[in-house]
Design a protein around this motif. Structure first.
Motif, PDB file in Angstrom:
ATOM      1  N   SER B 231      78.460  33.784  56.728  1.00 31.76           N
ATOM      2  CA  SER B 231      77.857  32.932  57.762  1.00 31.76           C
ATOM      3  C   SER B 231      78.711  32.940  59.021  1.00 31.76           C
ATOM      4  N   ILE B 232      80.032  32.951  58.831  1.00 33.82           N
ATOM      5  CA  ILE B 232      80.958  32.931  59.972  1.00 33.82           C
ATOM      6  C   ILE B 232      80.793  34.191  60.813  1.00 33.82           C
ATOM      7  N   GLU B 233      80.389  35.301  60.187  1.00 36.29           N
ATOM      8  CA  GLU B 233      80.169  36.539  60.946  1.00 36.29           C
ATOM      9  C   GLU B 233      78.936  36.413  61.844  1.00 36.29           C
ATOM     10  N   ALA B 234      78.105  35.420  61.588  1.00 35.83           N
ATOM     11  CA  ALA B 234      76.982  35.130  62.478  1.00 35.83           C
ATOM     12  C   ALA B 234      77.342  33.974  63.413  1.00 35.83           C
ATOM     13  N   GLY B 235      78.627  33.588  63.448  1.00 38.46           N
ATOM     14  CA  GLY B 235      79.088  32.543  64.355  1.00 38.46           C
ATOM     15  C   GLY B 235      78.994  31.137  63.794  1.00 38.46           C
ATOM     16  N   ALA B 236      78.299  30.960  62.654  1.00 39.24           N
ATOM     17  CA  ALA B 236      78.122  29.620  62.089  1.00 39.24           C
ATOM     18  C   ALA B 236      79.352  29.245  61.283  1.00 39.24           C
ATOM     19  N   ARG B 237      79.731  27.997  61.395  1.00 38.71           N
ATOM     20  CA  ARG B 237      80.923  27.570  60.666  1.00 38.71           C
ATOM     21  C   ARG B 237      80.629  27.424  59.186  1.00 38.71           C
ATOM     22  N   ALA B 238      79.398  27.070  58.863  1.00 39.53           N
ATOM     23  CA  ALA B 238      79.037  26.856  57.458  1.00 39.53           C
ATOM     24  C   ALA B 238      77.646  27.400  57.207  1.00 39.53           C
ATOM     25  N   GLY B 239      77.376  27.779  55.965  1.00 42.24           N
ATOM     26  CA  GLY B 239      76.061  28.297  55.579  1.00 42.24           C
ATOM     27  C   GLY B 239      75.688  27.767  54.211  1.00 42.24           C
ATOM     28  N   LEU B 240      74.706  26.874  54.174  1.00 41.86           N
ATOM     29  CA  LEU B 240      74.380  26.164  52.938  1.00 41.86           C
ATOM     30  C   LEU B 240      73.195  26.791  52.209  1.00 41.86           C
ATOM     31  N   ILE B 241      73.218  26.653  50.892  1.00 41.69           N
ATOM     32  CA  ILE B 241      72.059  26.949  50.058  1.00 41.69           C
ATOM     33  C   ILE B 241      71.888  25.736  49.138  1.00 41.69           C
ATOM     34  N   ALA B 242      70.668  25.215  49.036  1.00 38.36           N
ATOM     35  CA  ALA B 242      70.444  23.984  48.275  1.00 38.36           C
ATOM     36  C   ALA B 242      70.826  24.185  46.808  1.00 38.36           C
ATOM     37  N   PRO B 243      71.527  23.203  46.219  1.00 36.54           N
ATOM     38  CA  PRO B 243      71.849  23.320  44.790  1.00 36.54           C
ATOM     39  C   PRO B 243      70.574  23.210  43.951  1.00 36.54           C
ATOM     40  N   ASP B 244      70.554  23.926  42.838  1.00 39.27           N
ATOM     41  CA  ASP B 244      69.399  23.893  41.942  1.00 39.27           C
ATOM     42  C   ASP B 244      69.877  24.103  40.508  1.00 39.27           C
ATOM     43  N   ASP B 245      68.947  24.328  39.578  1.00 42.88           N
ATOM     44  CA  ASP B 245      69.331  24.454  38.167  1.00 42.88           C
ATOM     45  C   ASP B 245      70.342  25.589  37.958  1.00 42.88           C
ATOM     46  N   LYS B 246      70.220  26.649  38.766  1.00 41.19           N
ATOM     47  CA  LYS B 246      71.187  27.752  38.631  1.00 41.19           C
ATOM     48  C   LYS B 246      72.596  27.279  38.980  1.00 41.19           C
ATOM     49  N   THR B 247      72.678  26.433  40.008  1.00 37.78           N
ATOM     50  CA  THR B 247      73.974  25.892  40.432  1.00 37.78           C
ATOM     51  C   THR B 247      74.591  25.065  39.303  1.00 37.78           C
ATOM     52  N   TYR B 248      73.759  24.192  38.703  1.00 33.75           N
ATOM     53  CA  TYR B 248      74.283  23.307  37.654  1.00 33.75           C
ATOM     54  C   TYR B 248      74.702  24.133  36.434  1.00 33.75           C
ATOM     55  N   ALA B 249      73.881  25.141  36.097  1.00 36.49           N
ATOM     56  CA  ALA B 249      74.205  25.976  34.932  1.00 36.49           C
ATOM     57  C   ALA B 249      75.508  26.738  35.178  1.00 36.49           C
ATOM     58  N   TYR B 250      75.705  27.170  36.435  1.00 36.83           N
ATOM     59  CA  TYR B 250      76.934  27.903  36.779  1.00 36.83           C
ATOM     60  C   TYR B 250      78.162  26.989  36.635  1.00 36.83           C
ATOM     61  N   LEU B 251      78.032  25.735  37.076  1.00 35.84           N
ATOM     62  CA  LEU B 251      79.201  24.848  37.127  1.00 35.84           C
ATOM     63  C   LEU B 251      79.538  24.177  35.796  1.00 35.84           C
ATOM     64  N   LYS B 252      78.530  23.981  34.955  1.00 34.99           N
ATOM     65  CA  LYS B 252      78.735  23.195  33.732  1.00 34.99           C
ATOM     66  C   LYS B 252      79.830  23.831  32.864  1.00 34.99           C
ATOM     67  N   GLY B 253      80.809  23.002  32.491  1.00 35.65           N
ATOM     68  CA  GLY B 253      81.879  23.480  31.619  1.00 35.65           C
ATOM     69  C   GLY B 253      83.038  24.152  32.344  1.00 35.65           C
ATOM     70  N   ARG B 254      82.934  24.329  33.661  1.00 33.58           N
ATOM     71  CA  ARG B 254      84.074  24.912  34.410  1.00 33.58           C
ATOM     72  C   ARG B 254      85.241  23.926  34.344  1.00 33.58           C
ATOM     73  N   PRO B 255      86.502  24.451  34.328  1.00 36.45           N
ATOM     74  CA  PRO B 255      87.647  23.581  34.046  1.00 36.45           C
ATOM     75  C   PRO B 255      87.736  22.303  34.896  1.00 36.45           C
ATOM     76  N   MET B 256      87.490  22.399  36.217  1.00 33.10           N
ATOM     77  CA  MET B 256      87.690  21.220  37.065  1.00 33.10           C
ATOM     78  C   MET B 256      86.382  20.490  37.385  1.00 33.10           C
ATOM     79  N   ALA B 257      85.278  20.922  36.789  1.00 31.54           N
ATOM     80  CA  ALA B 257      83.976  20.272  37.037  1.00 31.54           C
ATOM     81  C   ALA B 257      83.883  18.978  36.227  1.00 31.54           C
ATOM     82  N   PRO B 258      83.041  18.029  36.656  1.00 32.05           N
ATOM     83  CA  PRO B 258      82.899  16.768  35.916  1.00 32.05           C
ATOM     84  C   PRO B 258      82.441  17.015  34.475  1.00 32.05           C
ATOM     85  N   LYS B 259      82.790  16.060  33.602  1.00 32.83           N
ATOM     86  CA  LYS B 259      82.450  16.182  32.181  1.00 32.83           C
ATOM     87  C   LYS B 259      81.673  14.937  31.717  1.00 32.83           C
ATOM     88  N   GLY B 260      80.923  15.077  30.626  1.00 30.89           N
ATOM     89  CA  GLY B 260      80.292  13.933  29.955  1.00 30.89           C
ATOM     90  C   GLY B 260      79.368  13.143  30.855  1.00 30.89           C
TER      91      GLY B 260
END
Lengths: 197, 476
Positions: B231-260
């Motif tokens: 995104s920065i190569e297009a001059g934008a400081r940030a480039g967002l993509i909305a979180p969805d089920d894929k995001t949650y599935a990716y993060l679940k169980g990662r060491p520093m991610a929330p638990k329980g």
């Protein structure tokens, strides 16, 4: 930060667009733990070319740099602002700046002044022979030929620059508000605290 | 009825600590990544002023930029010293500063070490809806998980360390809507290069981008990281993509991610984040996915893109006189002639790595092309640099390292490597590199180095043929 009320002097009519921070200071100069001495590496790839504008005796001691659109794009390296400052540049005038560079410039009291392209064209012309003046109080750029271009600046940054305020001190004064935000998020979003891995 | 808000507005509003009348706000920062190059002066500033790090628990430090990608420990498990004294001093400074200020530090020979923007998501340090900063412009990458993540300078690093906040003005919002789906064999890297070609390197200046459309919904998290990263190569400081089920599935169980129960509460909150129906963007650009071909850069700006089956453009073909001038300089630097077919351009170096393309899916895509093949004789140097120790271990467990070494590649330790020419991995002056990194600036990969940006599969294809190549020719 030292207050900045006025910058006056010769300006380098560089004019190039999309000047990235790798060009302002290349990566080999980033292996430093200090902010000093980076002027020697500023615009190194351009200065390697004979007859380059930065080593033209006409502009020796210049305090202003005039550039094209999107100045300071690319890497976030603040070394770019430190290098410009170390080479004696106190202000850059361009039609637009990258967001990160203009922030870095501000933190170092280096003025990043945005003016429309036609004003830049005129200043480039004047810069070849005469000095340019930037006045922060009236927020204007003037030449000895009665040109006067008014610029805009974020009011917070303007105030910090002309009064020489330390931004961390200003924020520290808001410690109660920061604490409140932390207490709210601790209770409403306890998961925000990273799990110690 | 409440006002419809964009994802960006929701994250911004949730982090305002103090609003000033002039429109700027003090914004709370939830996550801070620190590396060796942009932090020493910040720690020095804290020390001089007698200040502490306000929230060491929200800060994570790791070396990546400067660190050589050769072996870090000898056969006895002792640290191998770093030859360049300036690099060694900078790395030692981080190693000393992190514990001195109470910050968690991942050391150079730890399996969790890697490029800041690879380890943030990998460790579950990056979370949707958070504000995240790092003294590196490619921090935009973390926007792929729905975090408002952006690069900052060293003075801002010091400000965040001291106060856990930044004084910011709200950016404008920009929607990049991609209609339709990518053709077979087209990767996220091709798409983001194409997008930068359309909007230009200043197209996103002053804006926070949100990437929208079915193509992003179908894309893996790793593909999304490649998109947001640039995104920065297009001059934008940030480039967002909305979180969805894929995001949650990716993060679940990662060491520093929330638990329980915390995890459930977090997901419930994250589900409220996507942009509301009817929310208004300040600017909107539509891209047709079917228009995207395998893409490479020809010049010295990331906007200088062309389909690999195309030709080097003529400087006169640009409307803007200053762009014509820039194109002439680029062609001279790159040693290319206008009208030349990109597929005739020979390459001597191949770099697969960087925060843009060094994750496991990137390595799998490159290995799929290289399996059973060898690099061409004119390719002198080919390296693969995994984004983290965990990516490296995963690749080795899948046998990818052997595919690379059998093809004539060097298999390295994690780090930024040849993306930026500040560690020993550099491209020699006057030589070309087919590179999966993010910047083709003059001198970026070493003084005089000529960079062609492309996807991992395309870099692998270039290694096999010794020239810029449409990967589909090898995979058909």
């Amino acid at each position: 930060m030292q207050p900045v009320q006025r910058v006056e002097g010769r300006a380098i009519p560089f004019g190039q667009k999309n000047v990235d921070t790798d060009v302002i200071i290349s990566a080999k100069w980033l292996k430093t733990v200090s902010r000093e001495g980076l002027g020697a590496g500023a615009f190194e790839s351009i200065r390697a070319q004979e007859g380059n504008i930065f080593d033209d005796p006409e502009y020796a001691g210049a305090s202003i740099l005039i550039a094209g659109d999107n100045f300071g794009c690319g890497s976030s390296r603040e070394h770019a602002a430190w290098a410009l400052d170390d080479m004696g540049i106190k202000a850059v005038i361009a039609p637009s700046f990258s967001d990160i560079f203009s922030g870095n410039a501000f933190k170092n009291g280096l003025l990043a002044i945005a003016l429309p392209q036609d004003a830049i064209n005129r200043l480039m012309e004047v810069a070849r022979t005469d000095p340019i003046t930037i006045d922060m109080e009236s927020m204007s750029v003037t030449t000895p030929f009665q040109d006067r271009f008014v610029f805009e600046m974020d009011p917070f940054r303007h105030q910090c620059l002309i009064e020489g305020l330390d931004e961390i001190d200003l924020t520290m004064a808001k410690a109660d508000a920061i604490k409140r935000h932390e207490m709210n998020s601790d209770s409403a979003q306890p998961w925000l605290k990273p799990v110690a891995a | 009825m409440t006002k419809a808000k964009t994802l960006y507005e929701k994250i911004w509003d949730a982090h305002v600590v103090d609003q000033r009348d002039d429109g700027t706000a003090l914004i709370y920062i939830d996550r801070h990544l620190v590396h060796e190059v942009t932090s020493p002066q910040a720690f020095e500033g804290l020390r001089k002023a007698g200040r502490k790090v306000r929230r060491p628990d929200l800060t994570l430090a790791v070396p990546d930029h400067n660190l050589p990608t050769t072996a870090r420990l000898d056969a006895e498990g002792n640290k191998i010293p770093i030859a360049d004294p300036a690099s060694a001093a900078q790395l030692e400074a981080l190693e000393a500063n992190a514990p001195a200020f109470g910050i968690k530090y991942i050391g150079a020979s730890d399996i969790n070490q890697g490029i800041v923007h690879v380890i943030g998501p990998e460790q579950g340090f990056t979370l949707p809806g958070t504000t995240m900063v790092c003294g590196d412009s490619h921090t935009a990458a973390h926007g792929a998980l729905g975090a408002l993540a952006f690069g900052i300078g060293t003075s801002e690093v010091e400000h965040v360390l001291a106060t856990q906040t930044l004084q910011l003005s709200r950016s404008k919002s920009m929607e990049i809507r991609v209609e339709g789906l990518l053709c077979p064999g087209i990767s996220p890297k091709d798409l983001i290069l194409h997008i930068i070609g359309v909007i230009g390197t200043a197209g996103g200046t002053g804006h926070v981008i949100e990437y929208r459309g079915e193509v992003f919904e179908q894309m893996s998290i790793e593909g999304r990281l490649t998109i947001s990263n640039m995104s920065i190569e297009a001059g934008a400081r940030a480039g967002l993509i909305a979180p969805d089920d894929k995001t949650y599935a990716y993060l679940k169980g990662r060491p520093m991610a929330p638990k329980g129960a915390d995890w459930d509460a977090a997901v419930a909150y994250w589900k409220t984040l996507p942009t509301d129906e009817g929310a208004i963007f300040d600017k909107s650009v539509t891209i047709n996915a079917a228009d995207v071909s395998p893409t490479v850069t020809w010049g010295t700006s990331p906007e200088d893109v062309v389909p690999v089956n195309g030709t080097v453009p003529a400087p006169e073909s640009f409307a803007d006189p200053s762009k014509q001038d820039a194109a002439r300089k680029s062609l001279d630097y790159m040693g290319l002639e206008s009208g030349q077919a990109l597929r005739d351009v020979m390459v001597e170096n191949i770099f697969i790595g960087s925060c843009t393309n060094s994750r496991i899916e990137d390595l799998r895509a490159a290995a799929a092309v290289l399996e059973g093949r060898k690099k061409a004789d004119n390719v002198k140097w080919a390296i693969v640099v995994p984004g983290s120790g965990l990516v490296k271990a995963q690749a080795e467990s899948e046998g990818l390292d052997r595919i690379f070494t059998d093809a004539g590649f060097e298999w390295r330790e994690p780090g930024c490597s040849a993306c930026l020419g500040m560690n020993p991995d550099k491209v020699p002056a006057g030589e070309r590199c087919a590179s999966t990194s993010n910047r083709n600036f003059v001198g970026r990969q070493g003084p005089g180095a000529r960079t062609h940006l492309m996807s991992p599969a395309m870099a692998a294809a270039a290694a096999v043929t010794g020239r810029l190549t449409d990967v589909r020719e090898l995979t058909r």
